[in-house]
Scaffold this active site. Structure first.
Site, short mmCIF file in Angstrom:
data_model
loop_
_atom_site.label_atom_id
_atom_site.label_comp_id
_atom_site.label_asym_id
_atom_site.label_seq_id
_atom_site.Cartn_x
_atom_site.Cartn_y
_atom_site.Cartn_z
N HIS A 187 0.81 -1.22 0.00
CA HIS A 187 0.00 0.00 0.00
C HIS A 187 0.85 1.27 0.00
O HIS A 187 0.32 2.38 -0.19
CB HIS A 187 -0.94 0.01 1.21
N ARG A 188 2.15 1.15 0.19
CA ARG A 188 3.00 2.34 0.12
C ARG A 188 3.11 2.87 -1.31
O ARG A 188 3.39 4.05 -1.51
CB ARG A 188 4.40 2.02 0.66
#
Length: 242
Positions: free
Chosen positions: A215-216
């Site tokens: 999700h980064r």
């Protein structure tokens, strides 16, 4: 009485346990996947793909080639993933502290089970390869991975990984990202399931896939967009031939 029972239990001879020291492969797998889970915030997206058209296309392709080439469903999954990475290139990269780095080619790793663990040989530039080439390369890489004769350059790098456990009867699972990549696709068994089409119950061959994403670098909408492109290529395999 309880004290007597405790004394008996404490003096009982434990059953013999089997101990296997870690080999180098197991240590690397443990370190890398622990790093992945500790540093990459995983999230998971799952879709069902109808593969009847793909199976028909695979049959026609195999009938049109000589016996030396037999295209598998997994070969077509690789091609569809490469098409999706080309269409949605923001998934084809990895996170760094100062920014995100993106790849210009679809270099796809395939998880291959070997004695004592797994290895991920790379099919470079998969977006430029036809299905026959992917099939030939995959069979060669898998064979040499299991015999331990791969060159290190053939299983390092890569920008995206596919893990297929359908051949083991696994319907659905979520894989751990292969660091430093941003995503891994877990592919389950293709099986006949009841579905509803146009308000009527029918049967289709369905394959469930799950995208694990970091999700980064990959947000939910971006991961969903990639899965839509992958699903479209799987369900309309003529797209992969364009």
């Amino acid at each position: 009485q309880p004290a007597a029972m405790s004394e008996t239990a404490s003096t009982a001879v434990p059953a013999e346990n089997r101990f296997v020291p870690h080999n180098a492969m197991r240590r690397v797998i443990a370190d890398r996947l622990q790093q992945s889970k500790q540093t990459a915030p995983h999230f998971y997206l799952t879709v069902d793909c109808e593969i009847d058209n793909l199976l028909a296309a695979r049959k026609a392709l195999n009938e049109a080639t000589d016996d030396s080439v037999k295209i598998s469903v997994n070969d077509m999954v690789v091609k569809a993933a490469a098409a999706a990475l080309t269409e949605v290139p923001d998934v084809n990269g990895y996170f760094e502290e100062e920014g995100c780095r993106y790849f210009s080619n679809a270099d796809i790793c395939i998880a291959v089970a070997v004695d004592g663990g797994l290895i991920t040989p790379v099919i470079p530039n998969a977006q430029q390869l036809g299905l026959a080439d992917i099939s030939t390369k995959m069979k060669d890489l898998a064979h040499r991975a299991r015999s331990g004769t791969l060159d290190p350059s053939e299983y390092t790098g890569g920008g995206f990984t596919i893990s297929n456990l359908g051949m083991y009867g696994i319907r659905e699972f979520a894989a751990v990202i292969n660091p430093p990549q941003s995503a891994i696709l877990a592919v389950g068994l293709g099986e006949q399931r009841p579905i509803v089409k146009n308000g009527e119950l029918t049967v289709a061959t369905v394959m469930t896939v799950t995208l694990s994403a970091d999700h980064r670098i990959v947000d939910g909408a971006l991961g969903a967009k990639w899965l839509q492109a992958f699903k479209r290529a799987i369900e309309q395999p003529v797209i992969m031939l364009l």
